[in-house]
Design a protein around this motif. Structure first.
Motif, PDB file in Angstrom:
ATOM      1  N   LYS A  78     -21.779   2.722 -72.557  1.00  0.00           N
ATOM      2  CA  LYS A  78     -20.927   3.353 -71.556  1.00  0.00           C
ATOM      3  C   LYS A  78     -19.866   4.260 -72.165  1.00  0.00           C
ATOM      4  O   LYS A  78     -19.666   5.392 -71.735  1.00  0.00           O
ATOM      5  N   LYS A  79     -19.171   3.763 -73.173  1.00  0.00           N
ATOM      6  CA  LYS A  79     -18.048   4.510 -73.751  1.00  0.00           C
ATOM      7  C   LYS A  79     -18.516   5.799 -74.410  1.00  0.00           C
ATOM      8  O   LYS A  79     -17.992   6.873 -74.135  1.00  0.00           O
ATOM      9  N   MET A  80     -19.520   5.668 -75.289  1.00  0.00           N
ATOM     10  CA  MET A  80     -19.993   6.853 -76.003  1.00  0.00           C
ATOM     11  C   MET A  80     -20.597   7.869 -75.035  1.00  0.00           C
ATOM     12  O   MET A  80     -20.472   9.069 -75.230  1.00  0.00           O
ATOM     13  N   ARG A  81     -21.229   7.352 -73.987  1.00  0.00           N
ATOM     14  CA  ARG A  81     -21.821   8.266 -73.012  1.00  0.00           C
ATOM     15  C   ARG A  81     -20.728   9.100 -72.356  1.00  0.00           C
ATOM     16  O   ARG A  81     -20.871  10.307 -72.178  1.00  0.00           O
ATOM     17  N   LEU A  82     -19.635   8.463 -72.046  1.00  0.00           N
ATOM     18  CA  LEU A  82     -18.527   9.181 -71.416  1.00  0.00           C
ATOM     19  C   LEU A  82     -17.983  10.250 -72.371  1.00  0.00           C
ATOM     20  O   LEU A  82     -17.748  11.397 -71.974  1.00  0.00           O
ATOM     21  N   VAL A  83     -17.812   9.856 -73.636  1.00  0.00           N
ATOM     22  CA  VAL A  83     -17.287  10.803 -74.631  1.00  0.00           C
ATOM     23  C   VAL A  83     -18.190  12.024 -74.726  1.00  0.00           C
ATOM     24  O   VAL A  83     -17.735  13.168 -74.628  1.00  0.00           O
ATOM     25  N   LEU A  84     -19.491  11.771 -74.897  1.00  0.00           N
ATOM     26  CA  LEU A  84     -20.416  12.887 -75.070  1.00  0.00           C
ATOM     27  C   LEU A  84     -20.519  13.723 -73.797  1.00  0.00           C
ATOM     28  O   LEU A  84     -20.516  14.955 -73.848  1.00  0.00           O
ATOM     29  N   SER A  85     -20.564  13.066 -72.632  1.00  0.00           N
ATOM     30  CA  SER A  85     -20.719  13.902 -71.431  1.00  0.00           C
ATOM     31  C   SER A  85     -19.455  14.700 -71.138  1.00  0.00           C
ATOM     32  O   SER A  85     -19.532  15.818 -70.645  1.00  0.00           O
ATOM     33  N   MET A  86     -18.290  14.167 -71.480  1.00  0.00           N
ATOM     34  CA  MET A  86     -17.072  14.967 -71.300  1.00  0.00           C
ATOM     35  C   MET A  86     -17.104  16.203 -72.201  1.00  0.00           C
ATOM     36  O   MET A  86     -16.728  17.296 -71.784  1.00  0.00           O
ATOM     37  N   ALA A  87     -17.560  16.008 -73.437  1.00  0.00           N
ATOM     38  CA  ALA A  87     -17.658  17.148 -74.356  1.00  0.00           C
ATOM     39  C   ALA A  87     -18.631  18.182 -73.797  1.00  0.00           C
ATOM     40  O   ALA A  87     -18.371  19.392 -73.837  1.00  0.00           O
ATOM     41  N   LEU A  88     -19.744  17.709 -73.257  1.00  0.00           N
ATOM     42  CA  LEU A  88     -20.732  18.620 -72.676  1.00  0.00           C
ATOM     43  C   LEU A  88     -20.147  19.375 -71.491  1.00  0.00           C
ATOM     44  O   LEU A  88     -20.338  20.586 -71.349  1.00  0.00           O
ATOM     45  N   VAL A  89     -19.417  18.661 -70.649  1.00  0.00           N
ATOM     46  CA  VAL A  89     -18.831  19.312 -69.467  1.00  0.00           C
ATOM     47  C   VAL A  89     -17.850  20.401 -69.901  1.00  0.00           C
ATOM     48  O   VAL A  89     -17.792  21.481 -69.314  1.00  0.00           O
ATOM     49  N   MET A  90     -17.099  20.131 -70.950  1.00  0.00           N
ATOM     50  CA  MET A  90     -16.155  21.136 -71.470  1.00  0.00           C
ATOM     51  C   MET A  90     -16.887  22.427 -71.859  1.00  0.00           C
ATOM     52  O   MET A  90     -16.475  23.534 -71.502  1.00  0.00           O
ATOM     53  N   ALA A  91     -17.974  22.260 -72.625  1.00  0.00           N
ATOM     54  CA  ALA A  91     -18.724  23.432 -73.072  1.00  0.00           C
ATOM     55  C   ALA A  91     -19.334  24.161 -71.874  1.00  0.00           C
ATOM     56  O   ALA A  91     -19.362  25.392 -71.816  1.00  0.00           O
ATOM     57  N   TRP A  92     -19.802  23.380 -70.912  1.00  0.00           N
ATOM     58  CA  TRP A  92     -20.429  23.951 -69.726  1.00  0.00           C
ATOM     59  C   TRP A  92     -19.424  24.741 -68.907  1.00  0.00           C
ATOM     60  O   TRP A  92     -19.724  25.813 -68.376  1.00  0.00           O
ATOM     61  N   ALA A  93     -18.220  24.221 -68.821  1.00  0.00           N
ATOM     62  CA  ALA A  93     -17.231  24.806 -67.925  1.00  0.00           C
ATOM     63  C   ALA A  93     -16.601  26.071 -68.486  1.00  0.00           C
ATOM     64  O   ALA A  93     -16.057  26.874 -67.735  1.00  0.00           O
ATOM     65  N   MET A  94     -16.671  26.260 -69.790  1.00  0.00           N
ATOM     66  CA  MET A  94     -16.002  27.422 -70.369  1.00  0.00           C
ATOM     67  C   MET A  94     -16.516  28.717 -69.747  1.00  0.00           C
ATOM     68  O   MET A  94     -17.714  28.983 -69.751  1.00  0.00           O
ATOM     69  N   PRO A  95     -15.608  29.534 -69.220  1.00  0.00           N
ATOM     70  CA  PRO A  95     -16.027  30.826 -68.684  1.00  0.00           C
ATOM     71  C   PRO A  95     -16.653  31.676 -69.792  1.00  0.00           C
ATOM     72  O   PRO A  95     -16.176  31.640 -70.925  1.00  0.00           O
ATOM     73  N   ILE A  96     -17.696  32.416 -69.448  1.00  0.00           N
ATOM     74  CA  ILE A  96     -18.424  33.147 -70.482  1.00  0.00           C
ATOM     75  C   ILE A  96     -17.531  34.121 -71.239  1.00  0.00           C
ATOM     76  O   ILE A  96     -17.535  34.149 -72.462  1.00  0.00           O
ATOM     77  N   VAL A  97     -16.725  34.884 -70.520  1.00  0.00           N
ATOM     78  CA  VAL A  97     -15.905  35.873 -71.231  1.00  0.00           C
ATOM     79  C   VAL A  97     -14.958  35.191 -72.208  1.00  0.00           C
ATOM     80  O   VAL A  97     -14.721  35.698 -73.305  1.00  0.00           O
ATOM     81  N   ALA A  98     -14.436  34.028 -71.813  1.00  0.00           N
ATOM     82  CA  ALA A  98     -13.533  33.310 -72.716  1.00  0.00           C
ATOM     83  C   ALA A  98     -14.310  32.788 -73.923  1.00  0.00           C
ATOM     84  O   ALA A  98     -13.859  32.927 -75.064  1.00  0.00           O
ATOM     85  N   SER A  99     -15.497  32.220 -73.687  1.00  0.00           N
ATOM     86  CA  SER A  99     -16.223  31.667 -74.836  1.00  0.00           C
ATOM     87  C   SER A  99     -16.702  32.770 -75.776  1.00  0.00           C
ATOM     88  O   SER A  99     -16.771  32.553 -76.982  1.00  0.00           O
ATOM     89  N   VAL A 100     -16.986  33.949 -75.243  1.00  0.00           N
ATOM     90  CA  VAL A 100     -17.356  35.053 -76.141  1.00  0.00           C
ATOM     91  C   VAL A 100     -16.193  35.381 -77.077  1.00  0.00           C
ATOM     92  O   VAL A 100     -16.375  35.553 -78.283  1.00  0.00           O
ATOM     93  N   GLN A 101     -14.989  35.440 -76.527  1.00  0.00           N
ATOM     94  CA  GLN A 101     -13.822  35.701 -77.378  1.00  0.00           C
ATOM     95  C   GLN A 101     -13.686  34.629 -78.453  1.00  0.00           C
ATOM     96  O   GLN A 101     -13.420  34.924 -79.608  1.00  0.00           O
TER      97      GLN A 101
END
Lengths: 292, 339
Positions: B142-165
């Motif tokens: 449970k714990k590690m799953r939460l850690v990894l999925s939060m990290a994934l959500v962060m990467a997913w949520a980044m706006p493209i123009v911001a992540s390009v910069q």
């Protein structure tokens, strides 16, 4: 637990107790941790660079420990007409989302609750419009806007964003409306409500969470849009934040700190919305794609 | 949300359970507010103009700002519009000359090949890595799953123009972290390595960006799908002595086949039109060597003032997309019918 090796449905089993730590589990967890770091690193680096004093910014080897400062944010927001970009972005996204909600509510109600000639065709159209290749239509849009004297027009940009998010909005709201039992509406009508009143008093309150998440997704789409505003609005007074962000480097020379501060400011609202919405974002597709 | 108009945004959203079709509805009273006689039994459909009135604004909006530009795009592709015609606003008919010019142009075919290669590489990486991470998520505590999925959500949520910069900064020639990583790992020649030196190298960075941003969508949905497969199936497979590989191909894949297909098509569509990532990274440079079709169209139109030609490139790009989409819609419609 021994069980016969048949695929016959078994009674629900107790969840297995966790075993003592095995090497495989250690590898698994370490791998997961490493992956988490890889995925979060660019986001972390954006914030960390944004808070870094410029003296520690441009070093041959990166500095990981420093005293945070807000200088970069001051620099980023101090750009001439920064607030113009913010205002434009907010106006355009809020306008597009509000329009989309209004228009989609009416359309999705009709699609979910009524049957009429052409309904199937409309559903198909909405599905296809959801995949519209806007990025590939910029040249045509530019010619239309130029010949109609509508370059650098915020209303046109708002209208385009509205149409961009409309199909998705219709599609999701239709699902939410269909989930409200018809019997509720009927009961209201038996109690003497008109259909319109039944919608306002019964369905609409139940739709609130759906409206909320749908509009946030629409907001993100419009907030992040880049290709259209790039080609249509060359005039700085009509540009939005994504352009401000990409033009930043040329305006600032090599000021990575300020660029990262700008990127952070732009990304934070979206990150927050996403954390709030993540449950809804996941499983939406698979619910339809996997036979349960 | 990344390649995807930030991905999730265009994913087919969750559909509420359908009502059985063909269910009679309450009659609408087309007179707005005002008391109607309450009815117990249901009558047949509200026909008449109310539904049309309700869908009219949406249809009108889609017609003016989506259908019309699409038609306009086709018309433009048959016109000869370069700098002079553009300024004079006279667009002479050109027949198929834009198309013949394109088909005879080696550069165009280079861009087409580049677009296909770029899409293939990205989608393969996204699907394979995304699925593996999805499987990993399913097996974590449970714990590690939460850690990894939060990290994934962060990467997913980044706006493209911001992540390009951010990626430009990570791969910066002088002070970028990537050069430091390469040096620390003992590679030579990364003192001041210019990652934007060639088109291939630029597109490699774009690929890292796109894959990084798109994996979360696949991984999290894969995990959501795996939880529907049911633990007892895995259990049974384990009892039968299947190894992980066999379990995947015999149990997971057949159950998630629609998911894999649909996701793959979606990713193909999103990556193929990844304008923002490529353009914001290096404007299609150096020397136009990292242009993929949508960027090629944009540059031909905007920088080179070949508007008719650019429109023709757009039309061909859209046609390619339509082919992929038709597969996608066939699948989606099949899903709809099965439900």
């Amino acid at each position: 637990m021994s069980s016969p090796t048949t695929t016959a449905p078994k009674p629900a089993q107790q969840l297995r107790k966790r075993r003592p730590v095995r090497p495989a589990a250690v590898v698994k967890n370490l791998g997961a941790l490493l992956l988490a770091l890889v995925f979060v690193f660019p986001v972390y680096w954006m914030f960390s660079s944004a808070l870094k004093p410029s003296s520690q910014m441009l070093t041959k080897d990166p500095v990981f420990v420093f005293t945070p400062t807000l200088d970069n944010f001051t620099k980023a927001t101090g750009v001439s007409n920064f607030w113009t970009y913010v205002t434009n972005s907010v106006l355009v996204t809020v306008g597009a989302v509000a329009l989309a909600l209004l228009v989609a509510l009416a359309a999705s109600f009709a699609i979910a609750r009524m049957r009429f000639k052409g309904r199937k065709g409309l559903v198909l159209t909405v599905m296809m419009a959801q995949m519209a290749p806007w990025e590939v239509m910029v040249i045509a849009m530019y010619m239309i806007a130029r010949d109609g004297e509508m370059l650098n027009s915020l209303p046109l940009l708002t209208a385009i964003y509205f149409v961009m998010i409309l199909p998705f909005t219709i599609w999701t709201l239709r699902g939410f409306i269909a989930a409200v039992p018809v019997t509720l509406e009927e009961a209201a009508q038996i109690d003497g409500c008109t259909r319109g009143q039944a919608f306002r008093k019964v369905i609409f309150p139940l739709l609130a969470p759906g409206l909320m998440s749908t509009s946030l997704f629409g907001f993100i789409t419009a907030w992040n849009e880049f290709a259209m505003v790039l080609i249509l609005n060359k005039d700085k007074s009509a540009q939005t934040l994504p352009l401000w962000l990409t033009e930043f480097m040329s305006a600032f020379g090599n000021d990575w700190g300020a660029t990262m501060a700008a990127s952070s400011l732009f990304a934070v609202p979206v990150l927050l919305i996403f954390i709030f919405l993540q449950r809804k974002a996941v499983g939406g597709m698979t619910a339809g794609a996997v036979k349960g | 949300m990344t390649v995807h108009s930030q991905g999730a945004m265009t994913a087919a959203p969750q559909d509420a359970p359908h009502k059985p079709a063909g269910r009679p509805e309450e009659t609408a009273s087309p007179t707005g507010p005002g008391p109607t006689s309450p009815r117990g039994g249901r009558k047949s459909l509200p026909s008449g103009w109310l539904p049309y009135l309700l869908v009219a604004p949406a249809v009108l909006a889609l017609a003016t700002l989506l259908l019309y530009p699409l038609i306009k795009n086709v018309i433009l592709s048959f016109q000869d519009i370069n700098k002079i015609e553009f300024i004079q606003r006279k667009y002479p008919f050109a027949g198929f000359s834009n198309y013949t010019q394109l088909i005879g142009d080696a550069d165009f075919w280079t861009v087409v090949a580049r677009s296909f290669a770029f899409t293939a590489a990205n989608v393969a990486l996204i699907m394979v890595l995304g699925s593996l991470i999805g499987i990993l998520l399913n097996r974590l505590g449970k714990k590690m799953r939460l850690v990894l999925s939060m990290a994934l959500v962060m990467a997913w949520a980044m706006p493209i123009v911001a992540s390009v910069q951010v990626f430009k900064w990570l791969f910066d020639e002088q002070f970028g972290v990537m050069n430091w990583v390469m040096r620390s790992a003992g590679f030579a020649g990364y003192e001041q390595h210019n990652w934007m030196q060639t088109g291939l190298s630029t597109l490699t960075i774009v690929t890292v960006l796109v894959v990084w941003g798109s994996i979360p969508f696949v991984a999290l949905n894969m995990y959501a799908g795996l939880t529907t497969v049911g633990a007892e199936l895995y259990e049974a497979a384990r009892m039968d002595g299947a190894n992980g590989w066999q379990t995947f191909w015999k149990i997971v894949f057949p159950n998630l086949r629609p998911f894999f297909l649909i996701t793959t098509f979606l990713e193909v569509i999103w990556v193929f039109k990844a304008f923002t990532q490529v353009y914001a990274m290096n404007k299609g440079g150096p020397d136009r060597a990292s242009e993929i079709l949508p960027v090629f169209a944009y540059v031909e139109g905007q920088s080179q003032a070949h508007y008719g030609l650019a429109a023709a490139i757009s039309v061909l790009t859209i046609l390619i997309l339509v082919v992929v989409m038709s597969f996608y819609f066939r699948l989606i419609l099949k899903q709809e019918e099965e439900q």
